[in-house]
Design a protein around this motif. Structure first.
Motif, short mmCIF file in Angstrom:
data_model
loop_
_atom_site.label_atom_id
_atom_site.label_comp_id
_atom_site.label_asym_id
_atom_site.label_seq_id
_atom_site.Cartn_x
_atom_site.Cartn_y
_atom_site.Cartn_z
N PRO A 178 9.77 7.04 8.63
CA PRO A 178 10.13 7.64 7.35
C PRO A 178 11.53 7.01 6.88
CG PRO A 178 9.35 9.37 8.61
CD PRO A 178 9.39 8.38 9.46
N GLY A 179 11.32 6.45 5.78
CA GLY A 179 12.54 5.79 5.04
C GLY A 179 12.78 4.55 5.54
N GLU A 180 12.07 3.97 6.35
CA GLU A 180 12.33 2.61 6.98
C GLU A 180 11.17 1.74 6.57
OE1 GLU A 180 14.37 1.42 9.28
OE2 GLU A 180 15.69 3.01 9.47
N PRO A 181 11.03 0.43 6.43
CA PRO A 181 10.02 -0.22 5.85
C PRO A 181 9.32 -0.63 7.18
CG PRO A 181 12.06 -1.72 6.08
CD PRO A 181 12.54 -0.45 6.18
N LEU A 182 8.19 -0.71 7.13
CA LEU A 182 7.05 -1.07 8.21
C LEU A 182 7.63 -2.26 9.09
CD1 LEU A 182 3.39 -0.80 8.55
CD2 LEU A 182 4.43 -3.20 9.09
N ASN A 212 3.61 -3.33 3.63
CA ASN A 212 2.80 -4.51 3.98
C ASN A 212 2.89 -4.89 5.27
OD1 ASN A 212 2.73 -5.78 1.13
ND2 ASN A 212 4.99 -4.98 1.14
N ALA A 213 1.46 -5.31 5.67
CA ALA A 213 1.32 -5.42 7.38
C ALA A 213 0.09 -6.52 7.36
CB ALA A 213 1.21 -4.41 8.11
N GLU A 239 15.84 3.77 18.58
CA GLU A 239 16.65 4.52 17.91
C GLU A 239 16.54 4.32 16.35
OE1 GLU A 239 20.04 4.56 21.17
OE2 GLU A 239 20.44 3.44 19.31
N ARG A 240 16.23 3.30 15.87
CA ARG A 240 16.22 3.37 14.18
C ARG A 240 14.84 3.97 14.00
NH1 ARG A 240 16.80 -1.68 13.91
NH2 ARG A 240 14.78 -2.05 13.55
N ILE A 241 13.82 3.67 14.88
CA ILE A 241 12.21 4.01 14.31
C ILE A 241 12.12 5.56 14.57
CG2 ILE A 241 9.96 3.90 14.82
CD1 ILE A 241 10.49 1.06 16.22
N VAL A 296 0.80 -1.24 -0.05
CA VAL A 296 0.15 -0.09 0.09
C VAL A 296 0.94 1.44 -0.05
CG1 VAL A 296 -1.45 1.55 1.39
CG2 VAL A 296 -2.04 -1.17 1.12
N SER A 297 0.62 2.17 -1.00
CA SER A 297 1.33 3.40 -1.05
C SER A 297 0.20 4.44 -0.81
CB SER A 297 2.12 3.66 -2.06
OG SER A 297 3.05 2.77 -2.08
N PHE A 298 0.46 5.60 -0.23
CA PHE A 298 -0.48 6.64 -0.29
C PHE A 298 0.07 7.93 0.18
CE2 PHE A 298 -3.31 9.60 2.36
CZ PHE A 298 -4.30 9.57 1.42
N GLY A 299 -0.24 8.98 -0.45
CA GLY A 299 0.01 10.46 -0.09
C GLY A 299 -1.11 11.17 -0.10
N TYR A 300 -1.14 12.43 0.63
CA TYR A 300 -2.25 13.48 0.27
C TYR A 300 -2.08 14.35 -1.00
CZ TYR A 300 -3.79 11.95 5.13
OH TYR A 300 -4.13 11.32 6.35
#
Ligand SMILES: Nc1ncnc2c1ncn2[C@@H]1O[C@H](COP(=O)(O)OP(=O)(O)OP(=O)(O)O)[C@@H](O)[C@H]1O
Length: 252
Positions: free
Chosen positions: A215-219, A24-25, A234-236, A10-14
């Protein structure tokens, strides 16, 4: 475990700028998942997509295997309830009138509330311990009381999946504990929950797993202790490595 909700690429932007990219989840029946991530990462957006209030730019959100975009709003509202951060009520509605709104997806034209609707409303008031507030004006309630009434409104829909957007926000420590107790009690009743949470210290005793967006990390999805370890946080949250304390960070 049966998969209830699925995000497939799933991708989404306003706007043209994407907020969520190739997410993916899965949420399985009976799970109680805390959704964490930095401010503006897209937690509310993900919950709105899960409730069918937003449509992905690409990819698919599926509920019980069927794409949400093929289902009517009414059909979705019979299975999924989203409890928003803020509920704007422009008129002097009582708590009971607010909770009754949860039955809207079930009411037939000219039918009015039936016995089953009344039972669902009473059950929702009882589960959230808000029955004593039923005659009060919603807009005159405290923040903590409003939170519980909003959840009662969602529960009146008798959803398979309850989505909570920041259920512990603006609550004092005692009310936060009560909210977590309520979530545990809903969980024990077999209600599947996905809740965005900023206060990481509240997650451990209540949620079965954690899902992170950043941002910039996979879910990422995983057990509470793994997801809330300092390295992972720290990564999240994009903190410099080693900046979170190792000693008392034992959130899980
Ligand atoms: N209706 C909208 N129109 C345009 N941009 C929006 C809209 N709603 C949210 N956004 C933007 O999308 C991004 C993600 O917002 P979202 O509310 O989903 O984040 P969040 O992780 O829930 O944030 P927070 O933790 O601060 O509540 C933010 O940059 C926000 O400004």
């Amino acid at each position: 475990m049966t998969t209830l909700l699925e995000f497939a690429d799933v991708s989404f932007g306003y706007t043209a700028e994407p907020i969520l990219e190739a997410v993916n989840a899965t949420v399985s029946a009976g799970e109680c998942i805390a959704l964490i991530g930095p401010n503006g990462a897209g937690k509310t957006t993900l919950l709105r997509l899960a409730a069918g209030m937003l449509t992905p730019a690409s990819g698919e959100v599926r509920f019980q295997g069927a794409p949400l975009r093929r289902r009517s709003r009414q059909h979705i509202a019979r299975s999924i309830a989203l409890v928003p951060q803020n509920l704007d009520v422009p008129f002097a509605f009582t708590v009971e009138q607010i909770v009754e709104q949860g039955r809207t997806p079930f009411i037939r034209a000219l039918g009015g509330l039936q016995r089953t609707d009344r039972e669902a409303i009473e059950n929702a008031l009882e589960l959230t311990d808000t029955g004593y507030l039923r005659a009060r004006i919603f807009n005159q309630l405290s923040g903590g009381e409003r939170q519980r009434v909003k959840i009662a409104l969602g529960l009146a829909q008798q959803p398979r999946l309850l989505l909570l957007d920041e259920p512990a926000q603006q609550l004092d420590i005692a009310r936060q504990m009560e909210m977590m107790q309520l979530i545990r009690s809903l969980r024990s009743q077999g209600i599947t929950l996905l809740a965005s949470m900023h206060d990481l210290f509240l997650i451990d005793d209540t949620f079965s797993s954690v899902c992170s967006i950043s941002p910039g990390e996979p879910l990422q999805q995983g057990p509470v202790d793994e997801m809330l370890c300092p390295e992972s946080l720290e990564r999240i949250f994009h903190c410099p490595p080693g900046s979170l304390p190792r000693k008392e960070i034992c959130l899980a």
